[in-house]
Design a protein around this motif. Structure first.
Motif, PDB file in Angstrom:
ATOM      1  N   SER A 216       0.492  -0.882  -0.118  1.00  0.00           N
ATOM      2  CA  SER A 216      -0.085   0.029   0.204  1.00  0.00           C
ATOM      3  C   SER A 216       0.765   1.631   0.009  1.00  0.00           C
ATOM      4  N   ILE A 217       0.958   1.802  -1.192  1.00  0.00           N
ATOM      5  CA  ILE A 217       1.613   2.893  -1.144  1.00  0.00           C
ATOM      6  C   ILE A 217       1.007   4.367  -1.290  1.00  0.00           C
ATOM      7  N   GLU A 218       1.361   5.156  -0.170  1.00  0.00           N
ATOM      8  CA  GLU A 218       0.614   6.050  -0.260  1.00  0.00           C
ATOM      9  C   GLU A 218       1.155   8.175  -0.321  1.00  0.00           C
TER      10      GLU A 218
ATOM     11  N   PHE B  40      -0.740   3.728  -4.700  1.00  0.00           N
ATOM     12  CA  PHE B  40      -1.830   2.834  -5.173  1.00  0.00           C
ATOM     13  C   PHE B  40      -1.493   2.117  -4.722  1.00  0.00           C
ATOM     14  N   SER B  41      -2.789   0.658  -5.024  1.00  0.00           N
ATOM     15  CA  SER B  41      -2.549  -0.336  -3.250  1.00  0.00           C
ATOM     16  C   SER B  41      -2.069  -2.183  -4.462  1.00  0.00           C
ATOM     17  N   VAL B  42      -1.786  -2.871  -3.630  1.00  0.00           N
ATOM     18  CA  VAL B  42      -1.811  -4.336  -3.944  1.00  0.00           C
ATOM     19  C   VAL B  42      -2.693  -5.126  -3.585  1.00  0.00           C
ATOM     20  N   ALA B  43      -3.688  -5.641  -3.789  1.00  0.00           N
ATOM     21  CA  ALA B  43      -3.793  -6.791  -2.857  1.00  0.00           C
ATOM     22  C   ALA B  43      -3.881  -8.139  -2.974  1.00  0.00           C
ATOM     23  N   SER B  44      -3.726  -9.071  -1.950  1.00  0.00           N
ATOM     24  CA  SER B  44      -3.910  -9.897  -1.959  1.00  0.00           C
ATOM     25  C   SER B  44      -4.344 -10.971  -3.786  1.00  0.00           C
ATOM     26  N   GLY B  45      -2.801 -11.656  -4.181  1.00  0.00           N
ATOM     27  CA  GLY B  45      -3.466 -12.498  -5.165  1.00  0.00           C
ATOM     28  C   GLY B  45      -4.148 -11.394  -6.546  1.00  0.00           C
ATOM     29  N   GLU B  46      -4.152  -9.840  -6.600  1.00  0.00           N
ATOM     30  CA  GLU B  46      -4.039  -9.272  -7.183  1.00  0.00           C
ATOM     31  C   GLU B  46      -2.730  -8.847  -8.853  1.00  0.00           C
ATOM     32  N   ARG B  47      -2.894  -8.878  -8.977  1.00  0.00           N
ATOM     33  CA  ARG B  47      -2.614  -8.728 -10.650  1.00  0.00           C
ATOM     34  C   ARG B  47      -1.962  -6.798 -11.638  1.00  0.00           C
TER      35      ARG B  47
ATOM     36  N   VAL C 197       4.942   3.842   2.207  1.00  0.00           N
ATOM     37  CA  VAL C 197       5.046   2.280   1.716  1.00  0.00           C
ATOM     38  C   VAL C 197       4.827   1.364   2.824  1.00  0.00           C
ATOM     39  N   LEU C 198       3.579   0.615   3.039  1.00  0.00           N
ATOM     40  CA  LEU C 198       3.664  -0.479   3.691  1.00  0.00           C
ATOM     41  C   LEU C 198       3.573  -1.748   3.181  1.00  0.00           C
ATOM     42  N   LEU C 199       4.431  -2.764   3.212  1.00  0.00           N
ATOM     43  CA  LEU C 199       4.809  -3.794   2.620  1.00  0.00           C
ATOM     44  C   LEU C 199       4.487  -4.846   3.942  1.00  0.00           C
ATOM     45  N   GLY C 200       3.044  -5.045   3.264  1.00  0.00           N
ATOM     46  CA  GLY C 200       2.865  -6.815   4.424  1.00  0.00           C
ATOM     47  C   GLY C 200       2.709  -5.950   5.988  1.00  0.00           C
ATOM     48  N   GLY C 201       2.031  -4.945   5.818  1.00  0.00           N
ATOM     49  CA  GLY C 201       1.773  -4.192   6.456  1.00  0.00           C
ATOM     50  C   GLY C 201       3.129  -3.332   7.677  1.00  0.00           C
ATOM     51  N   LYS C 202       4.554  -3.859   7.743  1.00  0.00           N
ATOM     52  CA  LYS C 202       5.617  -3.170   7.426  1.00  0.00           C
ATOM     53  C   LYS C 202       5.912  -1.811   7.008  1.00  0.00           C
ATOM     54  N   GLN C 203       6.040  -0.474   7.618  1.00  0.00           N
ATOM     55  CA  GLN C 203       6.484   0.262   6.836  1.00  0.00           C
ATOM     56  C   GLN C 203       7.767   0.609   6.707  1.00  0.00           C
TER      57      GLN C 203
ATOM     58  N   ARG D 159       0.840 -18.458 -15.673  1.00  0.00           N
ATOM     59  CA  ARG D 159       0.863 -19.113 -15.478  1.00  0.00           C
ATOM     60  C   ARG D 159       0.928 -19.568 -13.504  1.00  0.00           C
ATOM     61  N   LEU D 160       2.440 -19.024 -13.451  1.00  0.00           N
ATOM     62  CA  LEU D 160       3.047 -19.281 -12.175  1.00  0.00           C
ATOM     63  C   LEU D 160       2.049 -18.409 -11.341  1.00  0.00           C
ATOM     64  N   VAL D 161       1.971 -17.295 -11.614  1.00  0.00           N
ATOM     65  CA  VAL D 161       0.865 -16.163 -10.106  1.00  0.00           C
ATOM     66  C   VAL D 161      -0.084 -16.913  -9.886  1.00  0.00           C
ATOM     67  N   ARG D 162      -1.090 -17.470 -11.510  1.00  0.00           N
ATOM     68  CA  ARG D 162      -2.668 -17.902 -11.053  1.00  0.00           C
ATOM     69  C   ARG D 162      -2.160 -18.721  -9.935  1.00  0.00           C
ATOM     70  N   GLU D 163      -1.534 -20.222 -10.293  1.00  0.00           N
ATOM     71  CA  GLU D 163      -1.110 -20.889  -9.963  1.00  0.00           C
ATOM     72  C   GLU D 163      -1.426 -21.102  -8.487  1.00  0.00           C
ATOM     73  N   ARG D 164      -0.098 -20.327  -7.773  1.00  0.00           N
ATOM     74  CA  ARG D 164       0.288 -19.894  -6.954  1.00  0.00           C
ATOM     75  C   ARG D 164      -0.321 -19.048  -6.213  1.00  0.00           C
ATOM     76  N   ASN D 165      -1.609 -18.412  -6.525  1.00  0.00           N
ATOM     77  CA  ASN D 165      -2.646 -17.288  -6.256  1.00  0.00           C
ATOM     78  C   ASN D 165      -1.349 -16.552  -5.736  1.00  0.00           C
ATOM     79  N   MET D 166      -0.221 -15.603  -6.182  1.00  0.00           N
ATOM     80  CA  MET D 166       0.693 -14.701  -5.855  1.00  0.00           C
ATOM     81  C   MET D 166      -0.394 -13.357  -5.878  1.00  0.00           C
ATOM     82  N   ALA D 167       0.366 -12.288  -5.887  1.00  0.00           N
ATOM     83  CA  ALA D 167       0.173 -10.888  -6.077  1.00  0.00           C
ATOM     84  C   ALA D 167       1.360 -10.494  -7.058  1.00  0.00           C
ATOM     85  N   LEU D 168       0.727  -9.811  -8.471  1.00  0.00           N
ATOM     86  CA  LEU D 168       1.795  -9.167  -9.275  1.00  0.00           C
ATOM     87  C   LEU D 168       2.051  -7.650  -9.366  1.00  0.00           C
ATOM     88  N   LEU D 169       3.146  -7.054  -9.368  1.00  0.00           N
ATOM     89  CA  LEU D 169       3.271  -6.242  -9.825  1.00  0.00           C
ATOM     90  C   LEU D 169       4.657  -5.921 -10.977  1.00  0.00           C
TER      91      LEU D 169
END
Ligand SMILES: Nc1ncnc2c1ncn2[C@@H]1O[C@H](COP(=O)(O)OP(=O)(O)OP(=O)(O)O)[C@@H](O)[C@H]1O
Ligand SMILES: [Mg+2]
Length: 269
Positions: A6-8, A25-32, A64-70, A199-209
């Motif tokens: 989460s970038i502010e 902007f922010s990137v949610a879990s599993g979002e591309r 910049v909050l990455l995994g909840g950490k500043q 394919r990898l992002v979908r299979e592993r349900n990773m978020a992608l920037l």
């Protein structure tokens, strides 16, 4: 959906010069999410600020909050645990990720061993080797045993990028940041690597920037885009909306350029 990143109001300055300004902007879990813009627009600096790895002499402001950490203003040793657990990166030139003096198998093994120790899983040689070969297979490298025994200079550029992706995956990140991961490759290899990442992002349900200056590439790889120009966001939204009804002049010109390129290809013999 919780935000992984989460970038502010991010700003980046170097010696009194503002390179990136008021980026949010922010990137949610599993979002591309795609980050696009011309060369020098601040895409890579934004990505580096997101993981707290700005080059010497550059200063970030905002949040910049990455995994909840500043991340902004954090000490490097507090950020090390985040890199490789919450986030992993793949860059344009796979040689920057790979140590030229270490065989591919050993490099991937180091990443796998770090992850196994972190998760309190077995890290004996047999288990690690099995996982290394499995990862090389998952990134569709032919003959994983041979590749594992190769030096980085003994395999092709596309194969090196696959090996770099295998290393990034070894730590099972929740978010993968890919900065122009296909730009250094020929067109056919580009398409293969993009398919693989998708394919990898979908299979592993990773978020992608996903960072690129190439509009059609981004359009196929992500759900939402952020358009940067001169270090500022000029537009953001769902990929379909931004490409079909771009509201900013700059995005309109990007879309028009991509269309005319497509048309030129269609009428080519
Ligand atoms: N270490 C640095 N010191 C000073 N200025 C820098 C530094 N690194 C980058 N810049 C400047 O910051 C701006 C943004 O650079 P950045 O690398 O983020 O662009 P980019 O959008 O990733 O471009 P490209 O598509 O070419 O990779 C550029 O004007 C660049 O010259
Ligand atoms: Mg860049």
């Amino acid at each position: 959906m919780s935000s992984l990143l989460s970038i502010e109001g991010l700003s980046i300055e170097a010696g009194g010069q503002t390179l990136v300004s008021d980026v949010s902007f922010s990137v949610a879990s599993g979002e591309r999410l795609g980050l696009i813009g011309e060369s020098g627009s601040g895409k890579s600096l934004t990505a580096l600020a997101a993981i707290g790895l700005l080059p010497e002499g550059l200063r970030a402001g905002g949040s910049v909050l990455l995994g909840g950490k500043q991340v902004v203003g954090a000490r490097d040793r507090d950020l090390v645990p985040l890199r490789g657990t919450t986030v992993a990166t793949v860059f344009q030139e796979p040689l920057t990720a790979l140590d030229p003096l270490m065989k591919i198998g050993r490099q991937v093994a180091e990443a796998v061993r770090r992850r196994a120790r972190r998760d309190g899983q077995p890290s004996d040689e047999t288990t690690i080797t099995r996982e290394v070969l499995d990862l090389l297979d998952q990134v569709a490298l032919p003959q994983p045993e041979r590749i594992a025994k190769s030096w980085p200079h003994e395999i092709s550029g596309g194969q090196r990028q696959r090996a770099a992706i295998a290393m990034a995956l070894a730590c099972r990140p929740e978010l993968l940041i890919a900065d122009e991961p296909t730009t250094a490759l020929d067109v056919t290899t580009q398409a293969e690597i993009l398919d693989l990442l998708g394919r990898l992002v979908r299979e592993r349900n990773m978020a992608l920037l996903f960072i690129s200056h190439d509009l059609p590439v981004v359009a196929n790889a992500v759900d939402r885009v952020v358009v940067l120009r001169h270090g500022r966001i000029v537009e953001q939204g769902p990929v379909g909306t931004v490409f079909q009804q771009p509201s900013h002049d700059y995005t309109q010109s990007l879309v028009a350029a991509a269309r005319s390129f497509d048309n030129a290809l269609e009428i080519a013999p």
